[in-house]
Design an enzyme around this catalytic site. Structure first.
Site, short mmCIF file in Angstrom:
data_model
loop_
_atom_site.label_atom_id
_atom_site.label_comp_id
_atom_site.label_asym_id
_atom_site.label_seq_id
_atom_site.Cartn_x
_atom_site.Cartn_y
_atom_site.Cartn_z
N LYS A 260 0.83 -1.20 0.00
CA LYS A 260 0.00 0.00 0.00
C LYS A 260 0.86 1.25 0.00
CE LYS A 260 -1.50 2.16 3.64
NZ LYS A 260 -2.21 2.81 4.77
N ASN A 261 1.89 1.27 0.84
CA ASN A 261 2.70 2.47 1.00
C ASN A 261 3.64 2.72 -0.18
OD1 ASN A 261 1.53 3.10 3.46
ND2 ASN A 261 3.07 2.00 4.64
N CYS B 79 -5.12 7.74 10.11
CA CYS B 79 -5.20 7.23 11.49
C CYS B 79 -4.78 8.28 12.49
CB CYS B 79 -4.30 6.00 11.64
SG CYS B 79 -4.91 4.53 10.80
N ARG C 94 -8.12 -0.47 5.43
CA ARG C 94 -7.28 0.53 4.79
C ARG C 94 -5.93 -0.05 4.37
NH1 ARG C 94 -5.49 4.23 8.22
NH2 ARG C 94 -4.56 5.22 6.41
N ARG D 54 -4.63 10.18 4.71
CA ARG D 54 -3.38 10.93 4.86
C ARG D 54 -2.60 10.99 3.55
NH1 ARG D 54 -0.30 14.55 7.86
NH2 ARG D 54 1.88 14.16 7.41
N ASP E 113 5.11 0.69 12.05
CA ASP E 113 3.91 -0.01 11.58
C ASP E 113 3.85 -1.47 12.01
OD1 ASP E 113 2.86 2.22 10.43
OD2 ASP E 113 3.22 1.63 8.35
N ARG F 111 0.89 14.70 12.84
CA ARG F 111 1.47 14.36 11.54
C ARG F 111 1.40 15.60 10.66
NH1 ARG F 111 -1.58 8.84 9.94
NH2 ARG F 111 0.32 8.32 8.84
N ILE G 248 2.41 18.58 7.96
CA ILE G 248 2.90 18.54 6.58
C ILE G 248 3.90 19.67 6.35
CG2 ILE G 248 0.81 17.43 5.73
CD1 ILE G 248 -0.01 20.18 4.59
N ASP G 249 4.48 20.21 7.44
CA ASP G 249 5.39 21.34 7.27
C ASP G 249 6.61 20.98 6.46
OD1 ASP G 249 6.00 19.73 9.52
OD2 ASP G 249 7.39 21.25 10.27
N LEU G 250 7.12 19.74 6.57
CA LEU G 250 8.29 19.36 5.79
C LEU G 250 7.95 19.29 4.30
CD1 LEU G 250 9.92 16.61 8.06
CD2 LEU G 250 10.57 19.02 7.81
#
Length: 418
Positions: A22-23, A116, A397, A92, A305, A121, A123-125
């Site tokens: 998935k990732n 999740c 998911r 996400r 994970d 988490r 998103i600044d990066l």
């Protein structure tokens, strides 16, 4: 919504083929917007997150079809760089579309992504990386508007080796003018898979799997056919299912190098494991030992994970083990659910102390997130009685028909409609 019922006490035996990751699939699907054309992405699992990504691509104007394990995407008709708010709030990984849409259209509008609830988490990066490439970013109360007449290559350093930020910057930089260098890049196998996909499209990227990734920008990208790597987290979960039930399970379609951190821990515990290039066989030993300390961390460290699933396994091992969670600050919610089943787990800040050796008992529990749900299924397989797991949408998911997979090797598991 329904629930999953698991009857414990059955040994698992047989072979399981692991589906695509998935990732890895999600950023690859997002990357198809970089160049118009017809793509064929193979070994893509049927997951709710995958469905959301395809729904987003369809809303942007692409034509998509998911048949068996293949996804066909035609991005020639893609015209809208505005990700729908309702769909983005479901997942996400929708943030992966920010970089490629900005690179192709010079503009993108995004909303806070879902996913999740396992900790902060930000998103600044992602935003800092795109700004380094020349993007102008305007943040409003509930959405972000990014624009760039042309992205320009840059030499940038990530404050943390974020997988998502690394991938987003990689995708955007493929069409930037000049060279981009990402320092302190994440090293996960899924990033290497994304590099291989982009390079097959015509990108010029090297260094994935190391802390420094170099991208030479180009406009010469084209649609391709590609096969996604196997899912190492699903493989690890199924491996632990064999261990938890004292079974004899062979996992097929894996990359052995992706499994090293988990295999190392299990061998420390006394689990008997045989590995070849693309298969792994487990038969749980009779004298298992606890582990003094396991710390989660960026690859090649122990994956966050797999933390919940390992915790369940350690509840069955006599003695005390400690897990230290270094990636997400809110990822021990499953401990409370496991305690309902009789587990002895003490949480203090980012450390979990597992006092193993107590047989778990079936109970009514809930999946608080994706991996927590998988962990509860493992607990149900090994406990006395029947376990009922609620909020199973989290599990769907990341695991393609996990109940069917486990039934095929002897588990007594079923879905109860809600």
């Amino acid at each position: 919504m329904g629930k999953i019922a698991v009857e414990g006490g059955r040994q698992l035996h047989g072979n399981l083929r692991i589906h695509g990751a998935k990732n890895a699939a999600l950023p690859i699907l997002a990357a198809t917007v970089l160049a118009e054309g017809q793509y064929s992405i193979q070994d893509v699992p049927h997951l709710s997150d995958i469905s959301v990504m395809l729904d987003i691509l369809t809303a942007l104007g692409a034509k998509t079809k998911h048949k068996e394990s293949n996804v066909l995407i035609d991005t020639g008709s893609l015209i809208v760089p505005h990700i729908p708010r309702d769909l983005m709030g479901l997942m996400r990984s929708s943030i992966f579309l920010m970089g490629p849409l900005l690179a192709r259209f010079g503009e993108v509008i995004v909303y806070p992504p879902g996913g999740c609830a396992i900790g902060e988490r930000k998103i600044d990066l992602h935003l800092k990386g795109l700004q380094a490439l020349g993007a102008s970013i305007e943040e409003y109360n509930d959405y972000i508007h990014c624009t760039a007449s042309r992205l320009i290559g840059a030499d940038l350093f990530l404050d943390y080796p974020s997988v998502g930020a690394t991938e987003n910057i990689m995708m955007a930089a493929t069409r930037a003018k000049g060279k981009t260098i990402i320092r302190n890049a994440a090293r996960e196998p899924e990033i290497t898979d994304l590099q291989n996909f982009l390079n097959k499209m015509g990108a010029k990227i090297r260094g994935a799997g190391t802390p420094i990734i170099v991208i030479e920008g180009t406009d010469q990208l084209e649609a391709v056919k590609y096969k996604v790597i196997p899912d190492r987290i699903v493989a690890g979960t199924m491996l632990l299912a064999g261990c938890m039930t004292e079974g004899d399970v062979t996992i097929e379609n894996i990359y052995d190098e992706h499994m090293e951190s988990l295999v190392s821990v299990l061998r420390q515990c006394g689990v008997e494991i045989e590995m070849a290039h693309d298969i792994i066989k487990v038969s749980s030993g009779s004298h298992l030992k606890p582990v003094q300390l396991i710390e989660t961390g960026p690859y090649p460290g122990f994956p966050t994970d797999m933390q919940a699933q390992l915790m369940v396994f350690l509840t069955a091992v006599n003695g005390t083990s400690i897990i230290r969670e270094n990636v997400f600050e809110n990822r021990f919610k499953h401990a409370a659910e496991l305690r309902k089943m009789g587990a002895r787990i003490e949480i203090k800040q980012n450390e979990a102390r597992i006092i193993g050796g107590t047989r778990l008992v079936g109970s009514e529990v809930k999946a608080t997130d994706l991996r927590a749900g998988a962990a509860l299924i493992l607990a149900g397989l090994a406990c006395e009685g029947t376990t009922y797991i609620n909020q199973i949408h989290h599990i769907d998911r990341g695991y393609d028909r996990i109940d069917e997979q486990l039934r095929s090797i002897g588990a007594q598991i079923c879905r109860i409609p809600g």
